[in-house]
Scaffold this motif. Structure first.
Motif, PDB file in Angstrom:
ATOM      1  N   LYS A 210       4.073   8.761   5.969  1.00  0.00           N
ATOM      2  CA  LYS A 210       3.978   9.362   4.626  1.00  0.00           C
ATOM      3  C   LYS A 210       4.458   8.440   3.513  1.00  0.00           C
ATOM      4  CE  LYS A 210       4.051  14.128   6.167  1.00  0.00           C
ATOM      5  NZ  LYS A 210       4.727  15.437   6.148  1.00  0.00           N
ATOM      6  N   PHE A 211       3.985   8.731   2.307  1.00  0.00           N
ATOM      7  CA  PHE A 211       4.408   7.955   1.141  1.00  0.00           C
ATOM      8  C   PHE A 211       5.834   8.312   0.728  1.00  0.00           C
ATOM      9  CE2 PHE A 211      -0.123   7.174   0.680  1.00  0.00           C
ATOM     10  CZ  PHE A 211      -0.115   5.849   0.296  1.00  0.00           C
ATOM     11  N   GLN A 212       6.573   7.283   0.296  1.00  0.00           N
ATOM     12  CA  GLN A 212       7.914   7.467  -0.233  1.00  0.00           C
ATOM     13  C   GLN A 212       7.838   7.455  -1.761  1.00  0.00           C
ATOM     14  OE1 GLN A 212      10.448   7.530   2.560  1.00  0.00           O
ATOM     15  NE2 GLN A 212       8.361   7.948   3.229  1.00  0.00           N
ATOM     16  N   GLU A 213       8.944   7.806  -2.409  1.00  0.00           N
ATOM     17  CA  GLU A 213       8.998   7.840  -3.877  1.00  0.00           C
ATOM     18  C   GLU A 213       8.623   6.500  -4.515  1.00  0.00           C
ATOM     19  OE1 GLU A 213       9.618  10.048  -6.348  1.00  0.00           O
ATOM     20  OE2 GLU A 213       9.389  11.616  -4.834  1.00  0.00           O
ATOM     21  N   ASN A 214       8.959   5.395  -3.841  1.00  0.00           N
ATOM     22  CA  ASN A 214       8.748   4.063  -4.435  1.00  0.00           C
ATOM     23  C   ASN A 214       7.317   3.537  -4.264  1.00  0.00           C
ATOM     24  OD1 ASN A 214       8.714   3.449  -1.743  1.00  0.00           O
ATOM     25  ND2 ASN A 214      10.418   2.006  -1.789  1.00  0.00           N
ATOM     26  N   GLY A 215       6.420   4.353  -3.733  1.00  0.00           N
ATOM     27  CA  GLY A 215       5.029   3.931  -3.593  1.00  0.00           C
ATOM     28  C   GLY A 215       4.728   3.240  -2.266  1.00  0.00           C
ATOM     29  N   GLU A 219       6.187   3.822   6.963  1.00  0.00           N
ATOM     30  CA  GLU A 219       5.946   2.727   7.911  1.00  0.00           C
ATOM     31  C   GLU A 219       6.317   1.384   7.269  1.00  0.00           C
ATOM     32  OE1 GLU A 219       4.959   3.128  11.026  1.00  0.00           O
ATOM     33  OE2 GLU A 219       4.109   1.235  11.708  1.00  0.00           O
ATOM     34  N   GLU A 220       5.911   1.203   6.028  1.00  0.00           N
ATOM     35  CA  GLU A 220       6.240  -0.048   5.328  1.00  0.00           C
ATOM     36  C   GLU A 220       7.750  -0.198   5.155  1.00  0.00           C
ATOM     37  OE1 GLU A 220       1.888  -0.023   3.089  1.00  0.00           O
ATOM     38  OE2 GLU A 220       3.662   0.683   2.008  1.00  0.00           O
ATOM     39  N   MET A 221       8.428   0.897   4.815  1.00  0.00           N
ATOM     40  CA  MET A 221       9.885   0.826   4.651  1.00  0.00           C
ATOM     41  C   MET A 221      10.584   0.590   5.990  1.00  0.00           C
ATOM     42  SD  MET A 221      10.153   0.805   1.481  1.00  0.00           S
ATOM     43  CE  MET A 221      11.938   0.545   1.552  1.00  0.00           C
TER      44      MET A 221
ATOM     45  N   GLU B 287      -1.108  12.258  -3.708  1.00  0.00           N
ATOM     46  CA  GLU B 287      -2.318  12.977  -3.315  1.00  0.00           C
ATOM     47  C   GLU B 287      -3.089  12.232  -2.219  1.00  0.00           C
ATOM     48  OE1 GLU B 287      -3.208  16.006  -4.585  1.00  0.00           O
ATOM     49  OE2 GLU B 287      -1.251  15.922  -5.584  1.00  0.00           O
ATOM     50  N   GLN B 288      -2.461  11.212  -1.650  1.00  0.00           N
ATOM     51  CA  GLN B 288      -3.135  10.359  -0.643  1.00  0.00           C
ATOM     52  C   GLN B 288      -4.447   9.786  -1.178  1.00  0.00           C
ATOM     53  OE1 GLN B 288      -2.401  13.590   2.588  1.00  0.00           O
ATOM     54  NE2 GLN B 288      -2.828  11.703   3.708  1.00  0.00           N
ATOM     55  N   ILE B 307      -0.879   0.241  -5.778  1.00  0.00           N
ATOM     56  CA  ILE B 307      -0.211  -0.707  -6.675  1.00  0.00           C
ATOM     57  C   ILE B 307       1.275  -0.375  -6.719  1.00  0.00           C
ATOM     58  CG2 ILE B 307      -0.069  -1.518  -9.061  1.00  0.00           C
ATOM     59  CD1 ILE B 307      -3.083  -0.510  -9.240  1.00  0.00           C
ATOM     60  N   ARG B 308       2.098  -1.359  -6.371  1.00  0.00           N
ATOM     61  CA  ARG B 308       3.541  -1.122  -6.382  1.00  0.00           C
ATOM     62  C   ARG B 308       4.273  -2.427  -6.598  1.00  0.00           C
ATOM     63  NH1 ARG B 308       1.212  -1.732  -1.591  1.00  0.00           N
ATOM     64  NH2 ARG B 308       2.428  -2.291   0.245  1.00  0.00           N
ATOM     65  N   LYS B 309       5.444  -2.303  -7.210  1.00  0.00           N
ATOM     66  CA  LYS B 309       6.252  -3.498  -7.468  1.00  0.00           C
ATOM     67  C   LYS B 309       6.929  -3.932  -6.189  1.00  0.00           C
ATOM     68  CE  LYS B 309       8.377  -4.364 -11.394  1.00  0.00           C
ATOM     69  NZ  LYS B 309       9.303  -4.779 -12.473  1.00  0.00           N
ATOM     70  N   ASP B 310       7.011  -5.233  -5.993  1.00  0.00           N
ATOM     71  CA  ASP B 310       7.749  -5.783  -4.862  1.00  0.00           C
ATOM     72  C   ASP B 310       9.214  -5.354  -4.968  1.00  0.00           C
ATOM     73  OD1 ASP B 310       7.504  -7.806  -2.569  1.00  0.00           O
ATOM     74  OD2 ASP B 310       9.242  -8.566  -3.664  1.00  0.00           O
ATOM     75  N   LEU B 311       9.861  -5.129  -3.833  1.00  0.00           N
ATOM     76  CA  LEU B 311      11.231  -4.633  -3.859  1.00  0.00           C
ATOM     77  C   LEU B 311      12.253  -5.730  -4.141  1.00  0.00           C
ATOM     78  CD1 LEU B 311      10.940  -2.195  -0.811  1.00  0.00           C
ATOM     79  CD2 LEU B 311      10.831  -1.619  -3.241  1.00  0.00           C
ATOM     80  N   ASP B 312      11.828  -6.994  -4.024  1.00  0.00           N
ATOM     81  CA  ASP B 312      12.773  -8.105  -4.216  1.00  0.00           C
ATOM     82  C   ASP B 312      12.514  -8.912  -5.472  1.00  0.00           C
ATOM     83  OD1 ASP B 312      14.274  -7.891  -1.672  1.00  0.00           O
ATOM     84  OD2 ASP B 312      12.310  -8.285  -0.797  1.00  0.00           O
TER      85      ASP B 312
END
Lengths: 348, 348
Positions: A210-215, A219-221, B287-288, B307-312
C-alpha cells in the motif's frame, strides 16, 4: 556422537513461501527431527510430503508450539503478531518472514551472508527481510566491505509469486484470457486488501503493497529501511521504485550505486562479487550472459550482471540483480538463518 | 481557399510501426492528398486500408519517391541509409524513425513538444528519436524549463512491439506454450540479429539492441546521447538501463532526476506537468491512480505518475513515465513532426 535433530514448525505451510520452506528444509538436509505443519483453519487437514512421508497440516494455535525448537512463520503479519510471542513463550526460536517485527529494534533482521552476527542478540524472534531487500544486500555488502557505499537507487521488476499463490493463479488465468481475446478480471493484484485491482498479464503495475503518506509504497519503504538496518548504515542513502511485472517467480533489480572509494573499475566490482558468498556473477556482455528471472528459479543464490561504471560519475556503477524471491527472498534465507543459529550454537 | 494536400510515402508500411503510421495519418486527419505505401519485396503486393480505400504496397526503390512531399521511414537503418538520400534528392522531406541519422549533426532529432524549432535547420532528413527517449524527454523538458535539470537515471520496462511484429508473435506463442506446459523456442528476442535468443514470456531480459564496448547496450546509449541532443544539453548527466518485459505495447520508465533549483516540491513538479504539452498527469496514490502500459495503448500522450521527492536529496525526484511506444514512441511522433513542418511552413 549422534547429531542433534530439531523439532521444526512451519506456520503458513500451504502458502507459496511455506511450501518452499518445507522443500528447502528437505533439499538443504536441515537436521529436522520432527516437522509440524501449521496453517489457518481453511487449509488444515491438507497433507504435504516431507522426506517421503505425508504430514497433515494442523490449525496453528498457541499450544501448537509446545516442544518446538525452531518455528518458521510465513502466514501474514497478523498471524505472526498473534502467535510468534506464544511460540517464544514455549521455548521456540521464531524466524519470521512477515514484516511484523522487522523494524523492531529488539529483533535482528538477518541475511546470513551480510549480518549473521546479529543473531547473537536475538530475543526469541528473528526477522527475515523483505524479498527484494535480501537479494540486493547480498550483492551490496561485499561491495561495501571493499569500496564503501554511499548511495543506492533501485528500480525493481518483481514477480507475482511475491504476492502469493493466488497472484500466480491470477497471472495465468488473465494471460490465457488475453491470448484468447477474452475479457480479464482482476481481484488480487496489486494488493489484495487494497480497493482497486488491475490486470497484471502483459502489464506492469508500479504499486507493490500500500501507499504511504510520503508517496512511496510500503514495499519501497521496506527496501529503504531494511537495507539500512541489515547493513548497519542508518546514513546510507537508499531510494526505491517497486514494480510488479508479469513474471511468475524471480525478482530482478536495476541498481545504481555510489561507492566511497575513487578509481574503482567495473572489473574490480566484478572481482569482489565473484568471491562473494551467495553471489553468482553472470556478466559477459559479449556472450549475452546476464541474469534473468526464468534462469534463477529453484536456485538459492543471488545472480548479478550488467555491471558497468556510470559514464558521468567515477564512483558510480550500475548492476542487475536477480534471485528466486520465494527461495533466497524468503524460504531459503529463513532456513539459512536456522542453519546459522545451529552453527553459532544459539538453539538451546 | 482550398487547403493544400500532400503526397506522403510510408516506407516499411507493413511493419508494426508502419501500420501505426498509416493509422495515425488517418486518425489525426493529416492532409494527405496521395499515400504511397512502400516495403521490401517480401511484403510488396499486400493491401492496406487508408480512409476506407485499399492501397497496394509497392517495392521501395529510389524512383518511388518522385513527387513525394513527405516520406516517413520505418524499415530499418539499412533501408534508411540507402533510400532516404534518394528521397531527398527527389524533393521529399524524410522523417526517419530509425537510428541511421539520429546522431548526425546535420540532422535535427525532434520531439515537437521539446525542440520543434530544430526543424528549421533541416537539410531534408529529420530523425525521429528512439521510442524510450521520446516519452522521457516529453516529461523532462517542462521540468527543465521550470527548475533546471542536472541528472537523469532511468530504468526501462519496454514492450516487445518495439522489436517489431515478429516479437509480438513470439511473446504470444511462447506465453501459450508456457501456460500449456510445453517447451519454448526463441528466435527473435532480445535482438534478432544477435547470436543468442532468450524466452521473453514470463521473463525479463536486460538487453535491448546490441552491447557496446563500454558495457552499455546500444539502446541505453541511444537514450543517453539522444536525450542530450534533443534537449540541447551536452552536459546533462544521463544513465540508462534498458530491459524488455513481457508486455505487448507500452513502454514504462522508472526515472530519477536531479534538478537545479532548491526548495521545489513534488506538487510543484506535478503542477508543471499538468500544464505540459503532450503530458497527462496520472498521479493520485490514495486512489491507486498511476500510469500503466495497458492503459496507454492507442493514445498519443505521455502519462506520468508516482511523482515523489527523494528522501535524501532535496533536489531529486522519482517519476514513472508510460507511453505507447508504437505511437508517441514512433508513429505519432513522426506524424507530429510532419504537422510541425506544415505549421512552420517548411514543406515546399
Amino acid at each position: 556422537m549422534e547429531e542433534r535433530r530439531f523439532h521444526v514448525a512451519v506456520v503458513g505451510a500451504t502458502g507459496a513461501v511455506g511450501q518452499q520452506m518445507v522443500q528447502t528444509l528437505e533439499n538443504r538436509n536441515f537436521p529436522v527431527g520432527k516437522l509440524t505443519l501449521l496453517s489457518s483453519e481453511r487449509s488444515a487437514g491438507k497433507k504435504m510430503r516431507f522426506r517421503g512421508e505425508e504430514i497433515e497440516v494442523q490449525v496453528a494455535t498457541p499450544e501448537s508450539f509446545a516442544g518446538v525448537d525452531i518455528a518458521l512463520f510465513s502466514a501474514g503479519g497478523a498471524v505472526s503478531k498473534a502467535l510468534a510471542p506464544e511460540a517464544v513463550k514455549r521455548g521456540a526460536i521464531v524466524i519470521d518472514n512477515t514484516s511484523a517485527f522487522r523494524m523492531d529494534e529488539n529483533v535482528p533482521l538477518v541475511v546470513p551472508e551480510v549480518n549473521e552476527q546479529d543473531l547473537t542478540w536475538h530475543n526469541g524472534i528473528i526477522a527475515n527481510p523483505n524479498c527484494s531487500t535480501i537479494q540486493m544486500v547480498v550483492a551490496l555488502e561485499p561491495i561495501r566491505q571493499a569500496f564503501g557505499l554511499k548511495r543506492v537507487i533501485v528500480s525493481t521488476y518483481q514477480a507475482v509469486s511475491g504476492a502469493g499463490a493466488q497472484a500466480i493463479e491470477e497471472l495465468k488465468t488473465q494471460s490465457k484470457a488475453v491470448l484468447n481475446g477474452e475479457s480479464v478480471t482482476s481481484e488480487i493484484l496489486p494488493v489484495k486488501s487494497d480497493r482497486k485491482h488491475y490486470q497484471i498479464a502483459f502489464n506492469a503495475i508500479p504499486q507493490i503493497d500500500k501507499f504511504q503518506e510520503n508517496g512511496f509504497t510500503f514495499e519501497e519503504m521496506k527496501m529503504i529501511n531494511e537495507t539500512k538496518k541489515i547493513m548497519h548504515m542508518p546514513e546510507l542513502q537508499v531510494a526505491a521504485t517497486c514494480v510488479r511485472i508479469p513474471v511468475v517467480s524471480g525478482h530482478s533489480e536495476s541498481v545504481y550505486i555510489e561507492i566511497e572509494k575513487d578509481g574503482v573499475s567495473a572489473d574490480d566490482i566484478k572481482a569482489v562479487l565473484k568471491e562473494a558468498p551467495g553471489v553468482v556473477l553472470q556478466d559477459q556482455p559479449s556472450e549475452q550472459v546476464y541474469p534473468m528471472p526464468v534462469d534463477c528459479v529453484g536456485k538459492y543464490d543471488v545472480f548479478v550482471g550488467r555491471i558497468r561504471k556510470d559514464l558521468d560519475n567515477d564512483r558510480a556503477f550500475h548492476l542487475w540483480i536477480v534471485a528466486d524471491n520465494l527461495l533466497k527472498g524468503a524460504a531459503s534465507n529463513s532456513v539459512q538463518i536456522a542453519e546459522s543459529l545451529l552453527k553459532l550454537g544459539l538453539v538451546k
